[in-house]
Write an enzyme that holds these catalytic residues in place. Structure first.
Site, PDB file in Angstrom:
ATOM      1  N   LYS A  10       0.818  -1.214   0.000  1.00 38.77           N
ATOM      2  CA  LYS A  10       0.000   0.000   0.000  1.00 38.77           C
ATOM      3  C   LYS A  10       0.860   1.276   0.000  1.00 38.77           C
ATOM      4  O   LYS A  10       2.072   1.221   0.262  1.00 38.77           O
ATOM      5  CB  LYS A  10      -0.932  -0.039   1.210  1.00 38.77           C
ATOM      6  N   TYR A  50     -12.521  -2.050  -3.326  1.00 39.34           N
ATOM      7  CA  TYR A  50     -12.962  -2.220  -1.936  1.00 39.34           C
ATOM      8  C   TYR A  50     -14.486  -2.153  -1.794  1.00 39.34           C
ATOM      9  O   TYR A  50     -14.989  -1.856  -0.705  1.00 39.34           O
ATOM     10  CB  TYR A  50     -12.292  -1.174  -1.049  1.00 39.34           C
ATOM     11  N   PHE A  58     -15.297   3.386   7.653  1.00 37.46           N
ATOM     12  CA  PHE A  58     -13.941   3.766   7.223  1.00 37.46           C
ATOM     13  C   PHE A  58     -13.764   3.777   5.703  1.00 37.46           C
ATOM     14  O   PHE A  58     -12.670   4.045   5.211  1.00 37.46           O
ATOM     15  CB  PHE A  58     -12.894   2.835   7.865  1.00 37.46           C
ATOM     16  N   ARG A  86      -1.359 -14.463   4.186  1.00 36.92           N
ATOM     17  CA  ARG A  86      -2.059 -13.856   5.327  1.00 36.92           C
ATOM     18  C   ARG A  86      -1.276 -14.044   6.617  1.00 36.92           C
ATOM     19  O   ARG A  86      -1.240 -13.159   7.462  1.00 36.92           O
ATOM     20  CB  ARG A  86      -3.486 -14.398   5.429  1.00 36.92           C
ATOM     21  N   THR A  92      -4.920  -7.574  10.608  1.00 33.24           N
ATOM     22  CA  THR A  92      -5.244  -6.313   9.919  1.00 33.24           C
ATOM     23  C   THR A  92      -4.747  -5.114  10.714  1.00 33.24           C
ATOM     24  O   THR A  92      -4.162  -4.184  10.152  1.00 33.24           O
ATOM     25  CB  THR A  92      -6.778  -6.193   9.728  1.00 33.24           C
ATOM     26  N   ARG A 103       2.922  -6.596   8.942  1.00 37.48           N
ATOM     27  CA  ARG A 103       2.194  -5.464   9.528  1.00 37.48           C
ATOM     28  C   ARG A 103       2.790  -5.044  10.868  1.00 37.48           C
ATOM     29  O   ARG A 103       2.831  -3.857  11.184  1.00 37.48           O
ATOM     30  CB  ARG A 103       0.716  -5.804   9.637  1.00 37.48           C
ATOM     31  N   ASN A 113      -2.020   0.045   6.795  1.00 31.64           N
ATOM     32  CA  ASN A 113      -1.497  -1.232   7.308  1.00 31.64           C
ATOM     33  C   ASN A 113      -0.587  -1.967   6.322  1.00 31.64           C
ATOM     34  O   ASN A 113      -0.485  -3.186   6.341  1.00 31.64           O
ATOM     35  CB  ASN A 113      -2.643  -2.115   7.808  1.00 31.64           C
ATOM     36  N   HIS A 116      -2.071  -5.578   1.570  1.00 35.50           N
ATOM     37  CA  HIS A 116      -3.357  -6.251   1.420  1.00 35.50           C
ATOM     38  C   HIS A 116      -3.080  -7.624   0.835  1.00 35.50           C
ATOM     39  O   HIS A 116      -2.177  -7.786   0.020  1.00 35.50           O
ATOM     40  CB  HIS A 116      -4.270  -5.476   0.450  1.00 35.50           C
ATOM     41  N   GLU A 127      -9.813 -10.414  -7.455  1.00 33.06           N
ATOM     42  CA  GLU A 127      -8.836  -9.338  -7.212  1.00 33.06           C
ATOM     43  C   GLU A 127      -7.689  -9.381  -8.233  1.00 33.06           C
ATOM     44  O   GLU A 127      -7.232  -8.335  -8.692  1.00 33.06           O
ATOM     45  CB  GLU A 127      -8.295  -9.446  -5.788  1.00 33.06           C
TER      46      GLU A 127
HETATM   47  P1  CMP Z   1      -7.222  -4.746   3.787  1.00 30.36           P
HETATM   48  O1  CMP Z   1      -6.711  -6.073   4.178  1.00 30.36           O
HETATM   49  O2  CMP Z   1      -6.708  -4.117   2.552  1.00 30.36           O
HETATM   50  O3  CMP Z   1      -8.825  -4.792   3.717  1.00 30.36           O
HETATM   51  C1  CMP Z   1      -9.658  -3.695   3.980  1.00 30.36           C
HETATM   52  C2  CMP Z   1      -8.900  -2.509   4.517  1.00 30.36           C
HETATM   53  O4  CMP Z   1      -9.709  -1.580   5.221  1.00 30.36           O
HETATM   54  C3  CMP Z   1      -7.900  -2.972   5.567  1.00 30.36           C
HETATM   55  O5  CMP Z   1      -6.885  -3.713   5.006  1.00 30.36           O
HETATM   56  C4  CMP Z   1      -7.522  -1.655   6.198  1.00 30.36           C
HETATM   57  O6  CMP Z   1      -6.630  -0.896   5.383  1.00 30.36           O
HETATM   58  C5  CMP Z   1      -8.878  -0.966   6.206  1.00 30.36           C
HETATM   59  N1  CMP Z   1      -9.552  -1.146   7.503  1.00 30.36           N
HETATM   60  C6  CMP Z   1     -10.030  -2.279   8.034  1.00 30.36           C
HETATM   61  N2  CMP Z   1     -10.599  -2.053   9.235  1.00 30.36           N
HETATM   62  C7  CMP Z   1     -10.489  -0.732   9.453  1.00 30.36           C
HETATM   63  C8  CMP Z   1     -10.871   0.126  10.503  1.00 30.36           C
HETATM   64  N3  CMP Z   1     -11.496  -0.341  11.582  1.00 30.36           N
HETATM   65  N4  CMP Z   1     -10.580   1.432  10.394  1.00 30.36           N
HETATM   66  C9  CMP Z   1      -9.956   1.891   9.294  1.00 30.36           C
HETATM   67  N5  CMP Z   1      -9.559   1.130   8.248  1.00 30.36           N
HETATM   68  C10 CMP Z   1      -9.805  -0.164   8.334  1.00 30.36           C
END
Ligand code: CMP
Length: 143
Positions: A10, A50, A58, A86, A92, A103, A113, A116, A127
């Site tokens: 990212k 997304y 969010f 993963r 996450t 992470r 984070n 992905h 995807e």
């Molecule tokens: P990703 O694995 O790319 O999938 C969805 C993304 O949403 C996640 O990583 C984060 O970047 C974001 N995300 C998930 N939960 C939250 C949260 N509680 N607040 C803000 N961003 C979030």
């Protein structure tokens, strides 16, 4: 089972120069990079990618973050590649991620984070198709 999964480094991790370190972890753990490119998402494309999160509080912030700079998208191939990726990424929210995960080591917070990864075979196929055609994947032998 040999699987393919989509990985995204990212904008936060690209900007901080962690690209090489992150790709190196995939390679060291036996995930073969069969396609890769740097791209800068448009808002429509980020929203589409997304879309499953569009009702989440969010969502808008996530989209703005994902269009804030270039990302590195890649397709990783290997035995149980989806689960393996993963595990390498960690939880996450980096606050909950195990030591030694991507992470834990490179992410700032639950939104920024670092990476992905697809969460299931069906989502991986969708995807991957967002970013790559079959012709863009290279079938080479890891030695
Ligand atoms: P990703 O694995 O790319 O999938 C969805 C993304 O949403 C996640 O990583 C984060 O970047 C974001 N995300 C998930 N939960 C939250 C949260 N509680 N607040 C803000 N961003 C979030």
């Amino acid at each position: 089972m040999i699987e393919r999964t989509l990985s995204i480094v990212k904008p936060d991790a690209v900007a901080k120069g962690h690209l090489g370190a992150i790709l190196s972890r995939f390679e060291k753990e036996g995930l073969k990079i069969v396609a890769a490119k740097m791209t800068w998402l448009s808002r429509p494309k980020a929203k589409e990618f997304y879309a499953v999160h569009k009702e989440r509080p969010f969502f808008n912030s996530l989209v703005e973050f994902m269009v804030s700079g270039p990302i590195l998208v890649s397709v990783l191939e290997g035995e149980n590649a989806i689960k393996k990726n993963r595990e390498l990424m960690g939880a996450t929210n980096p606050a909950n991620a195990d030591p030694g995960t991507i992470r834990k080591d490179f992410a700032e917070n639950v939104e920024r984070n670092a990476v992905h990864g697809s969460d299931a075979p069906e989502t991986a196929a969708i995807e991957i198709a967002h970013f790559f055609s079959g012709l863009e994947m290279s079938n080479y032998k890891r030695v």
